[in-house]
Design a protein around this motif. Structure first.
Motif, PDB file in Angstrom:
ATOM      1  N   SER A 136     -10.146   8.835  -5.056  1.00 33.96           N
ATOM      2  CA  SER A 136     -10.449   9.870  -5.578  1.00 33.96           C
ATOM      3  C   SER A 136      -9.622  10.121  -6.952  1.00 33.96           C
ATOM      4  N   LEU A 137      -8.272   9.513  -7.061  1.00 30.84           N
ATOM      5  CA  LEU A 137      -7.340   9.739  -7.999  1.00 30.84           C
ATOM      6  C   LEU A 137      -7.844   8.857  -9.186  1.00 30.84           C
ATOM      7  N   PRO A 138      -7.440   9.095 -10.426  1.00 33.53           N
ATOM      8  CA  PRO A 138      -7.907   8.340 -11.727  1.00 33.53           C
ATOM      9  C   PRO A 138      -7.090   6.852 -11.389  1.00 33.53           C
ATOM     10  N   PRO A 139      -7.472   5.893 -12.112  1.00 33.76           N
ATOM     11  CA  PRO A 139      -6.572   4.673 -12.302  1.00 33.76           C
ATOM     12  C   PRO A 139      -5.435   4.724 -13.211  1.00 33.76           C
ATOM     13  N   ALA A 140      -4.277   4.092 -12.743  1.00 30.73           N
ATOM     14  CA  ALA A 140      -3.103   4.218 -13.466  1.00 30.73           C
ATOM     15  C   ALA A 140      -3.289   3.543 -14.857  1.00 30.73           C
TER      16      ALA A 140
ATOM     17  N   ASP B 125      -0.792  -1.524 -19.469  1.00 36.58           N
ATOM     18  CA  ASP B 125      -0.589  -2.371 -20.874  1.00 36.58           C
ATOM     19  C   ASP B 125      -0.891  -3.856 -20.678  1.00 36.58           C
ATOM     20  N   ALA B 126      -0.571  -4.705 -21.477  1.00 35.21           N
ATOM     21  CA  ALA B 126      -0.956  -6.151 -21.493  1.00 35.21           C
ATOM     22  C   ALA B 126      -0.029  -6.439 -20.277  1.00 35.21           C
ATOM     23  N   THR B 127       0.832  -6.212 -19.690  1.00 34.87           N
ATOM     24  CA  THR B 127       1.751  -6.688 -18.653  1.00 34.87           C
ATOM     25  C   THR B 127       1.341  -6.113 -17.318  1.00 34.87           C
ATOM     26  N   GLY B 128       0.500  -5.060 -17.333  1.00 30.60           N
ATOM     27  CA  GLY B 128      -0.290  -4.568 -16.187  1.00 30.60           C
ATOM     28  C   GLY B 128      -0.059  -3.013 -16.046  1.00 30.60           C
ATOM     29  N   VAL B 129       0.170  -2.567 -14.601  1.00 30.07           N
ATOM     30  CA  VAL B 129       0.337  -1.122 -14.465  1.00 30.07           C
ATOM     31  C   VAL B 129       1.754  -0.725 -15.313  1.00 30.07           C
ATOM     32  N   LEU B 130       1.747   0.599 -15.713  1.00 31.17           N
ATOM     33  CA  LEU B 130       2.829   1.165 -16.646  1.00 31.17           C
ATOM     34  C   LEU B 130       3.863   1.462 -15.189  1.00 31.17           C
ATOM     35  N   PRO B 131       4.952   1.376 -15.430  1.00 27.57           N
ATOM     36  CA  PRO B 131       5.918   1.956 -14.322  1.00 27.57           C
ATOM     37  C   PRO B 131       5.906   3.407 -14.298  1.00 27.57           C
ATOM     38  N   PRO B 132       6.295   3.918 -13.201  1.00 25.45           N
ATOM     39  CA  PRO B 132       6.208   5.568 -12.999  1.00 25.45           C
ATOM     40  C   PRO B 132       7.080   6.464 -14.033  1.00 25.45           C
ATOM     41  N   SER B 133       8.378   5.641 -14.289  1.00 21.68           N
ATOM     42  CA  SER B 133       9.181   6.092 -15.483  1.00 21.68           C
ATOM     43  C   SER B 133       8.658   6.421 -16.547  1.00 21.68           C
ATOM     44  N   HIS B 134       7.346   5.634 -16.974  1.00 19.16           N
ATOM     45  CA  HIS B 134       6.746   5.670 -18.358  1.00 19.16           C
ATOM     46  C   HIS B 134       5.905   6.813 -18.384  1.00 19.16           C
TER      47      HIS B 134
ATOM     48  N   GLY C  89       0.830  -1.290  -0.208  1.00 13.95           N
ATOM     49  CA  GLY C  89       0.190  -0.007   0.041  1.00 13.95           C
ATOM     50  C   GLY C  89       0.782   1.281   0.000  1.00 13.95           C
ATOM     51  N   VAL C  90       1.890   1.238   0.935  1.00 13.65           N
ATOM     52  CA  VAL C  90       2.873   2.469   0.736  1.00 13.65           C
ATOM     53  C   VAL C  90       3.482   2.578  -0.702  1.00 13.65           C
ATOM     54  N   VAL C  91       4.027   1.341  -1.451  1.00 18.25           N
ATOM     55  CA  VAL C  91       4.421   1.487  -2.654  1.00 18.25           C
ATOM     56  C   VAL C  91       3.660   2.257  -3.514  1.00 18.25           C
ATOM     57  N   ALA C  92       1.862   1.902  -3.325  1.00 12.63           N
ATOM     58  CA  ALA C  92       1.061   2.526  -4.316  1.00 12.63           C
ATOM     59  C   ALA C  92       0.961   3.942  -3.980  1.00 12.63           C
ATOM     60  N   LEU C  93       1.125   4.133  -2.657  1.00 11.29           N
ATOM     61  CA  LEU C  93       1.194   5.753  -2.520  1.00 11.29           C
ATOM     62  C   LEU C  93       2.265   6.438  -3.184  1.00 11.29           C
ATOM     63  N   ALA C  94       3.333   5.882  -3.269  1.00 10.38           N
ATOM     64  CA  ALA C  94       4.545   6.416  -3.915  1.00 10.38           C
ATOM     65  C   ALA C  94       4.300   6.649  -5.322  1.00 10.38           C
ATOM     66  N   TYR C  95       3.581   5.682  -5.864  1.00 11.39           N
ATOM     67  CA  TYR C  95       3.249   5.359  -7.450  1.00 11.39           C
ATOM     68  C   TYR C  95       2.437   6.731  -7.581  1.00 11.39           C
ATOM     69  N   ALA C  96       1.171   6.739  -6.662  1.00  9.50           N
ATOM     70  CA  ALA C  96       0.372   7.946  -6.650  1.00  9.50           C
ATOM     71  C   ALA C  96       0.968   9.407  -6.965  1.00  9.50           C
ATOM     72  N   GLY C  97       1.881   9.565  -5.869  1.00  8.02           N
ATOM     73  CA  GLY C  97       2.692  10.787  -5.558  1.00  8.02           C
ATOM     74  C   GLY C  97       3.583  11.356  -7.020  1.00  8.02           C
TER      75      GLY C  97
ATOM     76  N   SER D 174      -1.867   8.949 -10.380  1.00  5.65           N
ATOM     77  CA  SER D 174      -2.876   7.871 -10.702  1.00  5.65           C
ATOM     78  C   SER D 174      -2.643   6.991  -9.483  1.00  5.65           C
ATOM     79  N   TRP D 175      -3.747   6.160  -9.426  1.00  2.81           N
ATOM     80  CA  TRP D 175      -3.639   4.843  -8.594  1.00  2.81           C
ATOM     81  C   TRP D 175      -3.634   3.691  -9.197  1.00  2.81           C
ATOM     82  N   PRO D 176      -2.640   2.925  -8.493  1.00  5.10           N
ATOM     83  CA  PRO D 176      -2.384   1.566  -9.411  1.00  5.10           C
ATOM     84  C   PRO D 176      -3.159   0.426  -8.874  1.00  5.10           C
ATOM     85  N   LEU D 177      -3.486   0.493  -7.763  1.00  2.04           N
ATOM     86  CA  LEU D 177      -4.431  -0.581  -6.852  1.00  2.04           C
ATOM     87  C   LEU D 177      -5.976  -0.650  -7.522  1.00  2.04           C
TER      88      LEU D 177
END
Length: 270
Positions: free
Chosen positions: A198-202, A205-214, A178-186, A190-193
């Motif tokens: 209230s944030l939009p979904p991350a 692609d076919a492999t899952g959530v895009l990395p933050p660096s993308h 969950g804390v990792v997901a917070l980092a992704y959101a910050g 966007s929210w990866p879980l």
């Protein structure tokens, strides 16, 4: 539950306004309102629950247990009470705090994301040492004060409302993720879980959530890696404390530069 609205009185509390707008898809029947404590002449937040909800008793019990933790990084539980139709949990309120969801929408420096999530991780690790877990952390339950102080709301209570009951190592790993997901959101706004926020979904692609660096430039490699490993490979931190150790050290004061800038905004600056 009879409708609660501004002007409703619950015990010594007079409802004033919503503390948090309902989130689409949130299964919880609880509602948070800002209210005035007529005895102590102060504003508080009331989490109002229907007595006939099957999760209410568990949520009230969780609130009583969470009130004993006493960590400065937790929103304080001040009272637990009920009338013939509703129950409520009284939480402390600071009008100048802003949620991580609000801050992430406007963009956060990458090192400020590290600082905020590191502090959240330490709060959750302290709670874990007392046998309590959050299990429902989201950008809407993390607040940052104007002085940079970080507070977490809903320890154990929000999970009880959602019917989550994991314990031990599984619960610790869920809070770590969950804390990792917070980092992704910050980093991305966007929210990866799959949980409600209230944030939009991350984007995926076919492999899952895009990395933050993308999605943003200026993402530190360690934060990008821990997001990749946790959200794509299911190989994240074993606990909030594990996350904190992985991303330390961080600034003890707010960081105002070094933002992880969205790629589309970066391109427009060129």
């Amino acid at each position: 539950m009879h409708e609660v609205h501004p002007g409703t009185t619950l015990g010594r509390y007079a409802i004033a306004r919503r503390a948090q707008e309902p989130v689409t898809g949130d299964p919880s029947s609880g509602q948070r309102w800002v209210a005035r404590d007529s005895d102590l002449e102060r504003d508080v937040v009331l989490l109002v629950l229907p007595l006939d909800d099957p999760h209410t008793d568990a949520a009230l019990d969780a609130a009583r247990r969470a009130s004993g933790v006493g960590h400065p990084g937790l929103t304080r539980i001040l009272d637990v009470d009920h009338d013939d139709e509703r129950a409520w949990v009284t939480e402390s309120f600071r009008s100048d705090d802003r949620s991580l969801a609000e801050l992430a929408t406007h963009g956060l420096p990458a090192e400020e994301v590290r600082r905020i999530t590191g502090e959240v991780a330490l709060v959750l690790e302290a709670a874990r040492s007392r046998g309590l877990h959050h299990l429902a952390i989201s950008p809407d339950s993390v607040f940052v004060g104007p002085d940079g102080s970080v507070r977490v709301r809903g320890l154990a209570v929000d999970a009880a409302l959602a019917g989550a009951d994991e314990e031990g190592d599984e619960a610790a790993a869920l809070d770590g993720a969950g804390v990792v997901a917070l980092a992704y959101a910050g980093l991305t706004g966007s929210w990866p879980l799959q949980t409600s926020t209230s944030l939009p979904p991350a984007p995926r692609d076919a492999t899952g959530v895009l990395p933050p660096s993308h999605l943003a430039v200026g993402v530190p490699s360690d934060l990008d890696t821990i997001c990749r490993e946790t959200l794509a490979d299911d190989a994240g931190p074993s606990s909030p404390g594990d996350y904190a150790a992985s991303v330390s050290p961080w600034s003890r004061t707010p960081v105002d530069d070094g933002a992880a800038q969205p790629l589309d905004e970066a391109a427009s600056d060129d």
